[in-house]
Design a protein around this motif. Structure first.
Motif, mmCIF file in Angstrom:
data_model
loop_
_atom_site.group_PDB
_atom_site.id
_atom_site.type_symbol
_atom_site.label_atom_id
_atom_site.label_comp_id
_atom_site.label_asym_id
_atom_site.label_seq_id
_atom_site.Cartn_x
_atom_site.Cartn_y
_atom_site.Cartn_z
ATOM 1 N N UNK A 54 0.831 -1.209 0.000
ATOM 2 C CA UNK A 54 0.000 0.000 0.000
ATOM 3 C C UNK A 54 0.861 1.253 0.000
ATOM 4 N N UNK A 55 0.456 2.242 -0.761
ATOM 5 C CA UNK A 55 1.148 3.523 -0.762
ATOM 6 C C UNK A 55 0.275 4.578 -0.093
ATOM 7 N N UNK A 56 0.687 5.832 -0.160
ATOM 8 C CA UNK A 56 -0.045 6.883 0.550
ATOM 9 C C UNK A 56 -1.460 7.029 0.001
ATOM 10 N N UNK B 61 -8.723 5.445 11.571
ATOM 11 C CA UNK B 61 -7.769 6.374 10.948
ATOM 12 C C UNK B 61 -6.537 6.642 11.804
ATOM 13 N N UNK B 62 -6.716 6.732 13.115
ATOM 14 C CA UNK B 62 -5.568 6.961 13.991
ATOM 15 C C UNK B 62 -4.640 5.745 13.991
ATOM 16 N N UNK B 63 -5.217 4.542 13.959
ATOM 17 C CA UNK B 63 -4.407 3.330 13.894
ATOM 18 C C UNK B 63 -3.697 3.216 12.543
ATOM 19 N N UNK B 64 -4.384 3.613 11.472
ATOM 20 C CA UNK B 64 -3.771 3.556 10.151
ATOM 21 C C UNK B 64 -2.638 4.571 10.021
ATOM 22 N N UNK B 65 -2.783 5.702 10.698
ATOM 23 C CA UNK B 65 -1.684 6.677 10.718
ATOM 24 C C UNK B 65 -0.434 6.076 11.363
ATOM 25 N N UNK B 66 -0.635 5.385 12.481
ATOM 26 C CA UNK B 66 0.490 4.718 13.142
ATOM 27 C C UNK B 66 1.098 3.648 12.234
ATOM 28 N N UNK C 8 4.937 3.171 10.739
ATOM 29 C CA UNK C 8 5.691 1.926 10.933
ATOM 30 C C UNK C 8 6.167 1.350 9.600
ATOM 31 N N UNK C 9 5.359 1.538 8.542
ATOM 32 C CA UNK C 9 5.720 1.018 7.218
ATOM 33 C C UNK C 9 6.488 2.034 6.379
ATOM 34 N N UNK C 10 6.869 3.151 7.023
ATOM 35 C CA UNK C 10 7.648 4.199 6.364
ATOM 36 C C UNK C 10 6.926 4.772 5.142
ATOM 37 N N UNK C 11 5.597 4.889 5.268
ATOM 38 C CA UNK C 11 4.796 5.580 4.254
ATOM 39 C C UNK C 11 4.489 6.968 4.817
ATOM 40 N N UNK C 12 4.978 7.997 4.167
ATOM 41 C CA UNK C 12 4.863 9.349 4.702
ATOM 42 C C UNK C 12 3.448 9.889 4.506
ATOM 43 N N UNK C 13 2.739 10.266 5.600
ATOM 44 C CA UNK C 13 1.417 10.892 5.457
ATOM 45 C C UNK C 13 1.555 12.260 4.790
ATOM 46 N N UNK C 14 0.526 12.682 4.077
ATOM 47 C CA UNK C 14 0.514 14.005 3.471
ATOM 48 C C UNK C 14 -0.681 14.804 3.979
#
Length: 502
Positions: free
Chosen positions: A86-88, A107-112, A116-122
Motif C-alpha cells: 500500500x502507498x499513501x 484512521x488513527x491506527x492507520x496513521x500509526x 511503521x511502514x515508512x509511508x509518509x502521510x501528506x
C-alpha cells in the motif's frame, strides 16, 4: 487452455478496468466497481496497485470502510510478493472511507501503521483523519492539526474548516477563532464554510457579538453568502437573546435576490421572538412563511407554542400542525402541557402526556414533558398524581432533575404529605445525586411549610439537623431568630434538635 494475459494486453485490461472502476466510484456505484475488479481477476489479470487504489476510492465514496480495510489488508499481505505494498494513496482512500463511515479510531491506527511502514502521510491523510474525528472527538482533531504543523505540512482550507467545525461541536469558540485566524496567517482565503463553522462555534459559546462581527467581515471580504451563513448568524443572535439583531440580519438576507429564506431561517427568528415574548411578531412570521410558500415544520409550531399567551392558542396551533401532516414531538407536547399548567388544567395536562405516549412521540426522552405535567399537578395540589408520575418516570428510566424533584416536594408539602416526598425521592436515589439542599428548601418554602419542616428535608439521612443561631432564609421569607419560632428555645447556640425521623 487460455493463458494468462501479459505484456501490453494485461496493461490495457488493467487501464480499462481502472477507468471503469473510477467512473463507477464517482457515481457512488461501489458494487459495480467491485464487480469490475472481480471481472479483471477472472480474466487472469492480477490487479496492480493503481487498480486497487481505484477500488479503494470507490469504496470510500460508498462509505464501505469494512471492505476498504479488508482490501488494504489484502494488499499488505500479498504486497511483498506481487508488488502490491500500500502507498499513501491506498491509506488515504481507506482513511477517507472510515471518515465517511463515522469510524474515528481506525484512521488513527492507520496513521500509526503508515509511520511503521515508512509511508509518509501528506495533507490529504491528515485532512481525512481530522474529518473522522470531527463529530465526537474535537481534541483529537486539534491534536492532528498541531501534528501537521510540527511536520511542516501546511494545512489547506478544507483541513482548517474541519477543525473549526470540530471546535464548534466541542463548544470551543475561542479555539475556533484561533484556528480561523491561522487561515489568514497562512495566506489562505477563508471560504463561506470557514465563516459559517466559526459563527456556529460562537453561537454554541453564547458569543453573539463575535458571530455578528464575523458575519460583517464575510460581507466585506467579497465572499458570496448563502442562506446557510445567514441562518447561522440569526441563530447566534437568538441564542444571545438579541431578536432585534436577528431581524437586522434577516433584513439583509431579504435584500439579496440570490438568497431565499428557508424554514431554518424562520424557525430561528421565531425562537428569537420566543426568548423576548414577542408573540405577535412570531405569529406574523408564520403568516409570512405561508405567503412565501415556505413550509412550516414541527419545529416552527413547537417554537410558536412555547410563547403562546393562552392554552387555546396552543391547541389551535397543534390542530394546524396536524392538518399539515406534521408529527408532534415531545417538545411540542411539553409546550402544550406547560400552557395547560399555567391555566391550572392538570387533568388536561395529563391527557396530553398520555397522548404523547400513544403517539410514539418519545416519552422515554420526555423529561421536559413530565416536568411540565408534574408542575401542572403540583400547582393544583394533586400530590397523589405527582407521585404516580414520578413512578412512571422511574419505569421509563427518565432521570430526575432539580425541577421535577422540587415539584414533588412542593406538591407533597401542600398536601401535608412531606414524609411521602422524602420516601419517594429516596427510592429514586435523588436525595444525594440529583437534588441539592436548596431544592428541598425551595420546594417546601413554595408550599408555605415551616422552616423547621424544611430543615428535615435538608438531611440526606432524613434526620432533623442542627440549628446554629438562626434558621435559613427561604425565597419570599426573611431569616428569623430562633425565638421567633414556637417551641424553639432562645438560649444556646448550636442547639441540637435531636435525631427524630421524619
Amino acid at each position: 487452455m487460455v493463458g494468462r494475459p501479459h505484456g501490453p494486453d494485461a496493461r490495457a485490461a488493467s487501464k480499462h478496468a481502472t477507468t471503469l472502476i473510477k467512473s463507477f466510484g464517482q457515481k457512488s456505484w461501489w458494487r459495480r466497481s467491485l464487480l469490475e475488479f472481480e471481472a479483471l481477476r477472472a480474466h487472469l489479470v492480477s490487479p496492480d496497485v493503481v487498480v486497487h487504489n481505484a477500488l479503494l476510492g470507490a469504496l470510500a465514496r460508498g462509505s464501505r470502510w469494512p471492505l476498504a480495510v479488508g482490501l488494504l489488508r489484502t494488499m499488505g499481505v500479498s504486497g511483498p510478493r506481487h508488488g502490491l505494498s500500500p502507498n499513501v494513496v491506498s491509506y488515504n482512500s481507506t482513511i477517507n472511507a472510515c471518515a465517511r463511515g463515522s469510524n474515528w479510531r481506525l484512521p488513527l491506527l492507520l496513521l500509526d501503521e503508515m509511520r511503521a511502514n515508512q509511508v509518509l502521510p501528506n495533507v490529504i491523510t491528515y485532512s481525512s483523519s481530522i474529518t473522522a474525528c470531527e463529530t465526537r472527538h474535537w481534541s483529537q482533531a486539534l491534536a492532528l492539526m498541531h501534528e501537521m504543523r510540527r511536520l511542516q505540512l501546511r494545512p489547506d482550507t478544507i483541513a482548517y474548516n474541519v477543525v473549526i467545525s470540530a471546535c464548534a461541536k466541542g463548544q470551543l469558540w475561542a479555539a475556533a477563532l484561533e484556528v480561523f485566524s491561522r487561515i489568514q496567517a497562512d495566506a489562505l482565503s477563508p471560504t463561506e464554510i470557514s465563516y459559517t463553522s466559526c459563527i456556529s462555534a460562537c453561537e454554541k459559546g453564547q458569543r453573539w457579538e463575535k458571530a455578528v462581527d464575523l458575519f460583517a467581515t464575510l460581507l466585506e471580504s467579497g465572499v458570496q453568502p448563502s442562506i446557510v451563513v445567514f441562518n447561522a448568524t440569526i441563530s447566534a443572535c437568538e441564542k444571545g437573546h438579541r431578536w432585534r439583531a436577528a431581524f437586522l440580519v434577516f433584513a439583509d438576507a431579504r435584500a439579496r435576490a440570490d438568497v431565499r429564506p428557508d424554514a431554518t431561517t424562520f424557525n430561528a427568528l421565531i425562537s428569537a421572538c420566543a426568548a423576548e415574548e414577542q408573540w405577535p411578531r412570531a405569529l406574523g412570521l408564520l403568516a409570512e412563511m405561508c405567503a412565501e410558500e415556505v413550509k412550516p415544520d414541527i419545529i416552527t409550531y413547537s417554537a410558536l407554542m412555547s410563547i403562546c399567551s393562552g392554552w387555546e392558542e396552543v391547541v389551535r396551533l397543534l390542530a394546524d400542525s396536524r392538518l399539515r401532516s406534521l408529527r408532534p414531538t415531545a417538545l411540542t407536547y411539553s409546550s402544550l402541557i406547560g400552557c395547560l399548567s399555567k391555566a391550572w388544567l392538570w387533568a388536561q395536562a395529563l391527557d396530553a402526556l398520555r397522548e404523547l405516549g400513544d403517539s410514539g412521540g418519545g416519552l422515554k426522552s420526555g423529561v421536559v414533558a413530565y416536568g411540565a405535567a408534574l408542575c401542572a399537578c403540583e400547582r393544583s395540589g394533586q400530590w397523589a398524581q405527582v407521585l404516580a408520575l414520578l413512578g412512571e418516570m422511574r419505569e421509563l428510566a427518565i432521570a430526575n432533575n432539580s425541577i421535577t424533584c422540587t415539584s414533588v416536594v412542593s406538591a407533597c408539602s401542600r398536601g401535608h404529605e412531606l414524609r411521602r416526598a422524602g420516601a419517594a425521592l429516596r427510592a429514586e436515589g435523588a436525595l444525594a445525586a440529583e437534588v441539592e439542599r436548596s431544592t428541598y428548601a425551595a420546594g417546601a418554602a413554595s408550599a408555605g411549610i415551616s422552616p423547621l419542616e424544611a430543615l428535615a428535608l435538608e438531611s440526606q439521612e432524613g434526620y432533623v439537623v442542627t440549628v446554629r443561631g438562626q434558621l435559613p432564609s427561604f425565597p419570599g421569607s426573611r431569616a428569623a431568630p430562633l425565638g421567633a419560632w414556637p417551641g424553639v428555645p432562645t438560649e444556646g447556640r448550636g442547639l441540637q434538635l435531636g435525631r427524630e425521623r421524619w
